[in-house]
Design a protein around this motif. Structure first.
Motif, PDB file in Angstrom:
ATOM      1  N   CYS A  60       0.854  -1.185   0.000  1.00 45.83           N
ATOM      2  CA  CYS A  60       0.000   0.000   0.000  1.00 45.83           C
ATOM      3  C   CYS A  60       0.890   1.236   0.000  1.00 45.83           C
ATOM      4  CB  CYS A  60      -0.906   0.020   1.238  1.00 45.83           C
ATOM      5  SG  CYS A  60      -2.125  -1.311   1.272  1.00 45.83           S
ATOM      6  N   ARG A  61       0.458   2.270  -0.736  1.00 46.79           N
ATOM      7  CA  ARG A  61       1.252   3.484  -0.879  1.00 46.79           C
ATOM      8  C   ARG A  61       0.391   4.701  -0.556  1.00 46.79           C
ATOM      9  NH1 ARG A  61       5.790   2.097  -3.899  1.00 46.79           N
ATOM     10  NH2 ARG A  61       6.199   4.245  -4.535  1.00 46.79           N
ATOM     11  N   LEU A  62       0.931   5.570   0.293  1.00 43.79           N
ATOM     12  CA  LEU A  62       0.305   6.837   0.665  1.00 43.79           C
ATOM     13  C   LEU A  62       1.241   7.941   0.173  1.00 43.79           C
ATOM     14  CD1 LEU A  62      -1.763   8.550   2.308  1.00 43.79           C
ATOM     15  CD2 LEU A  62      -0.318   8.153   4.315  1.00 43.79           C
ATOM     16  N   SER A  63       0.824   8.686  -0.838  1.00 40.77           N
ATOM     17  CA  SER A  63       1.756   9.600  -1.497  1.00 40.77           C
ATOM     18  C   SER A  63       1.193  11.004  -1.634  1.00 40.77           C
ATOM     19  CB  SER A  63       2.142   9.055  -2.879  1.00 40.77           C
ATOM     20  OG  SER A  63       1.007   8.889  -3.695  1.00 40.77           O
ATOM     21  N   GLN A  64       2.135  11.943  -1.755  1.00 41.57           N
ATOM     22  CA  GLN A  64       1.811  13.353  -1.944  1.00 41.57           C
ATOM     23  C   GLN A  64       2.844  13.967  -2.886  1.00 41.57           C
ATOM     24  OE1 GLN A  64       2.520  17.302   0.685  1.00 41.57           O
ATOM     25  NE2 GLN A  64       1.208  15.808   1.710  1.00 41.57           N
ATOM     26  N   SER A  65       2.388  14.689  -3.901  1.00 40.61           N
ATOM     27  CA  SER A  65       3.302  15.407  -4.789  1.00 40.61           C
ATOM     28  C   SER A  65       3.781  16.674  -4.085  1.00 40.61           C
ATOM     29  CB  SER A  65       2.608  15.775  -6.098  1.00 40.61           C
ATOM     30  OG  SER A  65       2.358  14.614  -6.873  1.00 40.61           O
ATOM     31  N   VAL A  66       5.093  16.880  -4.097  1.00 42.39           N
ATOM     32  CA  VAL A  66       5.678  18.095  -3.531  1.00 42.39           C
ATOM     33  C   VAL A  66       6.005  19.020  -4.695  1.00 42.39           C
ATOM     34  CG1 VAL A  66       7.543  19.067  -2.144  1.00 42.39           C
ATOM     35  CG2 VAL A  66       6.624  16.792  -1.596  1.00 42.39           C
ATOM     36  N   ALA A  67       5.302  20.126  -4.783  1.00 44.01           N
ATOM     37  CA  ALA A  67       5.388  21.024  -5.936  1.00 44.01           C
ATOM     38  C   ALA A  67       6.826  21.417  -6.243  1.00 44.01           C
ATOM     39  CB  ALA A  67       4.553  22.280  -5.675  1.00 44.01           C
ATOM     40  N   GLY A  68       7.224  21.204  -7.490  1.00 41.06           N
ATOM     41  CA  GLY A  68       8.536  21.598  -7.955  1.00 41.06           C
ATOM     42  C   GLY A  68       9.643  20.636  -7.638  1.00 41.06           C
ATOM     43  N   TYR A  69       9.369  19.624  -6.800  1.00 39.66           N
ATOM     44  CA  TYR A  69      10.456  18.719  -6.386  1.00 39.66           C
ATOM     45  C   TYR A  69      10.233  17.275  -6.814  1.00 39.66           C
ATOM     46  CZ  TYR A  69      14.256  16.734  -3.713  1.00 39.66           C
ATOM     47  OH  TYR A  69      15.410  16.078  -3.373  1.00 39.66           O
ATOM     48  N   GLY A  70       9.103  16.675  -6.425  1.00 43.97           N
ATOM     49  CA  GLY A  70       8.900  15.265  -6.743  1.00 43.97           C
ATOM     50  C   GLY A  70       7.759  14.648  -5.973  1.00 43.97           C
ATOM     51  N   GLU A  71       7.930  13.398  -5.588  1.00 45.80           N
ATOM     52  CA  GLU A  71       6.861  12.615  -4.961  1.00 45.80           C
ATOM     53  C   GLU A  71       7.342  12.065  -3.622  1.00 45.80           C
ATOM     54  OE1 GLU A  71       2.835  11.076  -5.686  1.00 45.80           O
ATOM     55  OE2 GLU A  71       4.107  12.446  -6.822  1.00 45.80           O
ATOM     56  N   ALA A  72       6.549  12.324  -2.573  1.00 40.00           N
ATOM     57  CA  ALA A  72       6.826  11.792  -1.240  1.00 40.00           C
ATOM     58  C   ALA A  72       5.850  10.656  -0.968  1.00 40.00           C
ATOM     59  CB  ALA A  72       6.675  12.883  -0.190  1.00 40.00           C
ATOM     60  N   THR A  73       6.365   9.480  -0.605  1.00 37.29           N
ATOM     61  CA  THR A  73       5.501   8.304  -0.491  1.00 37.29           C
ATOM     62  C   THR A  73       5.852   7.465   0.736  1.00 37.29           C
ATOM     63  OG1 THR A  73       5.360   8.167  -2.907  1.00 37.29           O
ATOM     64  CG2 THR A  73       4.657   6.241  -1.665  1.00 37.29           C
ATOM     65  N   PHE A  74       4.834   7.112   1.516  1.00 38.81           N
ATOM     66  CA  PHE A  74       4.958   6.099   2.559  1.00 38.81           C
ATOM     67  C   PHE A  74       4.526   4.764   1.947  1.00 38.81           C
ATOM     68  CE2 PHE A  74       4.456  10.029   4.909  1.00 38.81           C
ATOM     69  CZ  PHE A  74       5.444   9.909   5.892  1.00 38.81           C
ATOM     70  N   VAL A  75       5.372   3.755   2.089  1.00 36.63           N
ATOM     71  CA  VAL A  75       5.111   2.445   1.493  1.00 36.63           C
ATOM     72  C   VAL A  75       5.020   1.403   2.600  1.00 36.63           C
ATOM     73  CG1 VAL A  75       5.895   0.703  -0.145  1.00 36.63           C
ATOM     74  CG2 VAL A  75       6.428   3.117  -0.545  1.00 36.63           C
ATOM     75  N   ARG A  76       3.921   0.674   2.600  1.00 32.11           N
ATOM     76  CA  ARG A  76       3.753  -0.429   3.557  1.00 32.11           C
ATOM     77  C   ARG A  76       3.664  -1.726   2.762  1.00 32.11           C
ATOM     78  NH1 ARG A  76       1.058  -1.193   8.648  1.00 32.11           N
ATOM     79  NH2 ARG A  76       1.556  -3.348   9.261  1.00 32.11           N
ATOM     80  N   ASN A  77       4.753  -2.494   2.752  1.00 32.66           N
ATOM     81  CA  ASN A  77       4.749  -3.795   2.088  1.00 32.66           C
ATOM     82  C   ASN A  77       4.155  -4.852   3.013  1.00 32.66           C
ATOM     83  OD1 ASN A  77       6.077  -3.134  -0.436  1.00 32.66           O
ATOM     84  ND2 ASN A  77       7.928  -2.808   0.760  1.00 32.66           N
ATOM     85  N   ALA A  78       3.574  -5.880   2.436  1.00 39.17           N
ATOM     86  CA  ALA A  78       2.977  -6.956   3.224  1.00 39.17           C
ATOM     87  C   ALA A  78       4.005  -7.520   4.201  1.00 39.17           C
ATOM     88  CB  ALA A  78       2.483  -8.063   2.293  1.00 39.17           C
ATOM     89  N   GLY A  79       3.593  -7.685   5.450  1.00 34.50           N
ATOM     90  CA  GLY A  79       4.456  -8.279   6.450  1.00 34.50           C
ATOM     91  C   GLY A  79       5.543  -7.375   6.987  1.00 34.50           C
ATOM     92  N   GLU A  80       5.534  -6.075   6.624  1.00 36.38           N
ATOM     93  CA  GLU A  80       6.594  -5.163   7.045  1.00 36.38           C
ATOM     94  C   GLU A  80       6.007  -3.845   7.539  1.00 36.38           C
ATOM     95  OE1 GLU A  80       9.225  -4.585   3.780  1.00 36.38           O
ATOM     96  OE2 GLU A  80       9.784  -6.701   3.618  1.00 36.38           O
ATOM     97  N   PRO A  81       6.753  -3.115   8.399  1.00 31.89           N
ATOM     98  CA  PRO A  81       6.319  -1.760   8.785  1.00 31.89           C
ATOM     99  C   PRO A  81       6.454  -0.811   7.601  1.00 31.89           C
ATOM    100  CG  PRO A  81       7.967  -2.657  10.322  1.00 31.89           C
ATOM    101  CD  PRO A  81       7.961  -3.548   9.125  1.00 31.89           C
ATOM    102  N   ALA A  82       5.896   0.380   7.752  1.00 32.03           N
ATOM    103  CA  ALA A  82       5.952   1.380   6.687  1.00 32.03           C
ATOM    104  C   ALA A  82       7.355   1.951   6.545  1.00 32.03           C
ATOM    105  CB  ALA A  82       4.955   2.508   6.973  1.00 32.03           C
ATOM    106  N   ALA A  83       7.749   2.239   5.308  1.00 25.97           N
ATOM    107  CA  ALA A  83       8.991   2.945   5.008  1.00 25.97           C
ATOM    108  C   ALA A  83       8.611   4.212   4.239  1.00 25.97           C
ATOM    109  CB  ALA A  83       9.927   2.059   4.188  1.00 25.97           C
ATOM    110  N   PHE A  84       9.603   5.056   3.952  1.00 22.78           N
ATOM    111  CA  PHE A  84       9.335   6.313   3.255  1.00 22.78           C
ATOM    112  C   PHE A  84      10.348   6.495   2.143  1.00 22.78           C
ATOM    113  CE2 PHE A  84      10.190  10.864   2.660  1.00 22.78           C
ATOM    114  CZ  PHE A  84       8.921  11.336   2.361  1.00 22.78           C
TER     115      PHE A  84
END
Length: 305
Positions: free
Chosen positions: A61-85
């Protein structure tokens, strides 16, 4: 007179200890505030333009936000693992080195303390910056309390520092959608399934409900990775109860029980490589019940091309 002086000194010591306690609690935040430069090239989406997106499936699962002028910020939660960024830059303006990571208050919360989160490595030429799971968890905690995760690093050729801010606007609603996605994740990651252990009862080769549940998860990953999968390795083992020939046969029966179950779920019979070791390779002492339990096993490993 002596008694009065002693009481007065105790009062001073108490006051000093209180001041020291306050400084100890606030010193890291003070240091960070002093370290933040007055001028920085800041990338942040305007409040009215902030949009969170939640995407995913049973694997991630991915929770993301576009940061204007820079890129994409995303929290990623893979199955069986805590969230990473991860922070993906369209054009990375940061120089290589250690970037500061902290949770800062938005402009409408003056007087709220900045909370240090840690440091992360910025590498020259790499478009994606990865934040470990522990620090990512602190970033999510900051967002939950209305703070904004911020990454800052010196710019190229000694230019003004680059500051990237992830807005907390609209986070609460996005978090609820993210949690709905997370609730549908598989219980184990591919890495956990790719080297997994199936346990057996004493003298038996029957699959427990727990073993079947794990194999059901393995089936999902195997089918998803079928085009890249080279072999499914099954290594059977036993404890040392009984004679060696019987134990080798028992380890064979255990391997076949795992293979037959997977084949029944639609896995190609030709993918399997099977080996039967009996009691030759214990992983624990056979002198205890717990050790013998650990030795009664089939190791399942997935090998890709």
């Amino acid at each position: 007179m002596r008694q009065a002086r002693e009481i007065h000194c105790v009062g001073i010591r108490s006051t000093v200890e209180e001041v020291r306690s306050v400084l100890t609690r606030t010193y890291p935040a003070i240091l960070l505030a002093l370290a933040l430069p007055a001028q920085a090239l800041t990338f942040q989406t305007r409040m009215e333009d902030v949009q969170w997106q939640v995407t995913g499936d049973q694997f991630a699962c991915r929770l993301s936000q576009s940061v204007a002028g820079y890129g994409e910020a995303t929290f990623v939660r893979n199955a069986g693992e805590p969230a990473a960024f991860e922070l993906k830059a369209w054009d990375n303006h940061m120089s290589s080195g250690a970037a500061q990571l902290y949770n800062e208050p938005p402009a409408w919360r003056p007087g709220t303390a900045v909370v240090p989160v840690g440091r992360i490595a910025v590498k020259q030429g790499e478009g994606t910056m990865l934040v470990p799971q522990q620090q990512a968890g602190r970033m999510l905690a900051g967002l939950a309390s209305g703070l904004q995760p911020t990454i800052m690093r010196t710019g190229f050729a000694g230019s003004d520092p680059v500051r990237v801010v992830v807005s907390s606007v609209g986070y609460q609603d996005a978090w609820l959608d993210f949690q709905k996605c997370v609730s549908g994740l598989l219980p184990l990651s591919y890495a956990q399934i790719a080297e997994s252990l199936i346990s057996f009862g004493s003298g038996g080769s029957g699959l427990s409900a727990q073993a079947k549940a794990m194999l059901d998860t393995a089936v999902i990953y195997i089918k998803a990775e079928e085009d890249d999968l080279k072999d499914i390795l099954l290594d059977g083992h036993s404890d040392n109860q009984g004679n060696r020939l019987d134990n080798r046969e028992l380890s064979r029966q255990r391997v076949l029980a795992v293979k037959d179950y997977l084949v029944e779920q639609g896995i190609d019979d030709e993918l399997f490589v099977m080996r039967f070791h009996g009691d030759r390779y214990p992983v624990a002492s056979n002198r205890t019940d717990q050790g013998r339990k650990a030795n009664r096993r089939v190791m399942l490993r997935l090998e890709k091309n």
